[in-house]
Design a protein around this motif. Sequence first.
Motif, PDB file in Angstrom:
ATOM      1  N   TYR A 132       0.844  -1.190   0.000  1.00 47.12           N
ATOM      2  CA  TYR A 132       0.000   0.000   0.000  1.00 47.12           C
ATOM      3  C   TYR A 132       0.878   1.238   0.000  1.00 47.12           C
ATOM      4  O   TYR A 132       1.905   1.273   0.654  1.00 47.12           O
ATOM      5  N   ASP A 176      -6.388  -9.240   1.008  1.00 46.16           N
ATOM      6  CA  ASP A 176      -7.239  -8.325   0.247  1.00 46.16           C
ATOM      7  C   ASP A 176      -7.110  -8.696  -1.235  1.00 46.16           C
ATOM      8  O   ASP A 176      -7.710  -9.678  -1.669  1.00 46.16           O
ATOM      9  N   THR A 177      -6.310  -7.958  -2.002  1.00 47.14           N
ATOM     10  CA  THR A 177      -6.104  -8.366  -3.395  1.00 47.14           C
ATOM     11  C   THR A 177      -5.317  -9.674  -3.460  1.00 47.14           C
ATOM     12  O   THR A 177      -5.404 -10.410  -4.440  1.00 47.14           O
ATOM     13  N   GLY A 178      -4.518  -9.926  -2.427  1.00 46.85           N
ATOM     14  CA  GLY A 178      -3.690 -11.133  -2.402  1.00 46.85           C
ATOM     15  C   GLY A 178      -2.303 -10.914  -2.989  1.00 46.85           C
ATOM     16  O   GLY A 178      -1.471 -11.821  -2.968  1.00 46.85           O
ATOM     17  N   LYS A 200     -10.902 -10.496   2.686  1.00 50.50           N
ATOM     18  CA  LYS A 200     -11.807  -9.678   1.864  1.00 50.50           C
ATOM     19  C   LYS A 200     -11.845 -10.280   0.471  1.00 50.50           C
ATOM     20  O   LYS A 200     -11.169  -9.795  -0.443  1.00 50.50           O
ATOM     21  N   PHE A 203     -12.851  -0.518   3.925  1.00 46.50           N
ATOM     22  CA  PHE A 203     -11.517  -0.279   4.468  1.00 46.50           C
ATOM     23  C   PHE A 203     -11.590  -0.256   5.990  1.00 46.50           C
ATOM     24  O   PHE A 203     -12.316   0.544   6.572  1.00 46.50           O
ATOM     25  N   VAL A 204     -10.841  -1.156   6.608  1.00 44.35           N
ATOM     26  CA  VAL A 204     -10.896  -1.282   8.073  1.00 44.35           C
ATOM     27  C   VAL A 204      -9.568  -0.895   8.706  1.00 44.35           C
ATOM     28  O   VAL A 204      -8.509  -1.002   8.081  1.00 44.35           O
ATOM     29  N   THR A 212       0.201  -9.001  -1.981  1.00 42.19           N
ATOM     30  CA  THR A 212       1.264  -9.029  -0.970  1.00 42.19           C
ATOM     31  C   THR A 212       1.575 -10.466  -0.566  1.00 42.19           C
ATOM     32  O   THR A 212       2.735 -10.891  -0.558  1.00 42.19           O
ATOM     33  N   GLU A 259      -0.792 -13.150   8.875  1.00 45.90           N
ATOM     34  CA  GLU A 259      -1.008 -11.839   8.255  1.00 45.90           C
ATOM     35  C   GLU A 259      -2.327 -11.250   8.734  1.00 45.90           C
ATOM     36  O   GLU A 259      -3.260 -11.975   9.102  1.00 45.90           O
ATOM     37  N   ASP A 260      -2.405  -9.924   8.723  1.00 41.81           N
ATOM     38  CA  ASP A 260      -3.620  -9.264   9.196  1.00 41.81           C
ATOM     39  C   ASP A 260      -4.796  -9.446   8.243  1.00 41.81           C
ATOM     40  O   ASP A 260      -5.892  -9.781   8.656  1.00 41.81           O
TER      41      ASP A 260
HETATM   42  P1  IMP Z   1      -3.196  -7.109  -0.560  1.00 41.26           P
HETATM   43  O1  IMP Z   1      -1.825  -7.211  -1.160  1.00 41.26           O
HETATM   44  O2  IMP Z   1      -4.088  -6.242  -1.405  1.00 41.26           O
HETATM   45  O3  IMP Z   1      -3.835  -8.422  -0.243  1.00 41.26           O
HETATM   46  O4  IMP Z   1      -3.070  -6.259   0.745  1.00 41.26           O
HETATM   47  C1  IMP Z   1      -2.460  -6.697   1.861  1.00 41.26           C
HETATM   48  C2  IMP Z   1      -2.054  -5.533   2.726  1.00 41.26           C
HETATM   49  O5  IMP Z   1      -2.798  -4.355   2.420  1.00 41.26           O
HETATM   50  C3  IMP Z   1      -2.347  -5.864   4.150  1.00 41.26           C
HETATM   51  O6  IMP Z   1      -1.225  -6.431   4.746  1.00 41.26           O
HETATM   52  C4  IMP Z   1      -2.684  -4.520   4.730  1.00 41.26           C
HETATM   53  O7  IMP Z   1      -1.525  -3.932   5.229  1.00 41.26           O
HETATM   54  C5  IMP Z   1      -3.220  -3.706   3.595  1.00 41.26           C
HETATM   55  N1  IMP Z   1      -4.690  -3.635   3.596  1.00 41.26           N
HETATM   56  C6  IMP Z   1      -5.557  -4.267   2.791  1.00 41.26           C
HETATM   57  N2  IMP Z   1      -6.826  -3.979   3.103  1.00 41.26           N
HETATM   58  C7  IMP Z   1      -6.769  -3.134   4.160  1.00 41.26           C
HETATM   59  C8  IMP Z   1      -7.761  -2.495   4.981  1.00 41.26           C
HETATM   60  O8  IMP Z   1      -8.979  -2.629   4.816  1.00 41.26           O
HETATM   61  N3  IMP Z   1      -7.269  -1.712   5.963  1.00 41.26           N
HETATM   62  C9  IMP Z   1      -5.950  -1.517   6.207  1.00 41.26           C
HETATM   63  N4  IMP Z   1      -5.003  -2.111   5.480  1.00 41.26           N
HETATM   64  C10 IMP Z   1      -5.405  -2.911   4.471  1.00 41.26           C
END
Ligand code: IMP
Length: 172
Positions: free
Chosen positions: A67, A100-102, A128, A149-150, A104, A96-97
């Motif tokens: 992000y 989302d998109t996956g 998500k 967004f949380v 990361t 992992e917390d």
């Molecule tokens: P991804 O690569 O899109 O799956 O995102 C993973 C990372 O994005 C997580 O480790 C979070 O740090 C951040 N992220 C994704 N969604 C949220 C959200 O709703 N709130 C805060 N951080 C988020």
Amino acid sequence: MEIERVLLTQEQLQTRIAELGAALSADYADKTPVFIGVLKGAVHFFTDLTLQFPHPCQYDFIGASSYGDGTQSSGQVKLTKDVMTDLQGRHVIIVEDILDTGLTLRFVTDWLRSKGPASLKLCVLLDKPERRKAKLSADYIGFTIPNEFVVGYGLDYQELYRNLPYVGVLKP
Ligand code: IMP
């Protein structure tokens, strides 16, 4: 405070994390797994989850960020810290917390898999699924949440709100 509403209370989080800990305890009782927390968002989940694991285990941490400063993923993943443990032949649980998109976790799992672990599983507090871009699913999931967004319990918006003891939806 810019929180619109509480999505998951402290009590809901702890109840579910105890269940996840019990599932991991059953699956890894005799495996001395390496729990790998993804910095920084997973810190609170990592500590509460591992306290629910009563068997021998090790800790390590990896840093990755996708992000920018906003609420949308940049799509670019950067490794900011590597693990220190030799993972060859080890049972790895990535903590992992949020998935989302996956993108990361796709990057992190590929990176860690290249280190030759005996097994590699993914444990996320929040999922998500609506926003998924990478073909990836978690093995242990705390809560499946809608596409909002949380923040809180480790999750940030512009590096703030990580210290809220609950997960809340940020005002748009
Ligand atoms: P991804 O690569 O899109 O799956 O995102 C993973 C990372 O994005 C997580 O480790 C979070 O740090 C951040 N992220 C994704 N969604 C949220 C959200 O709703 N709130 C805060 N951080 C988020």
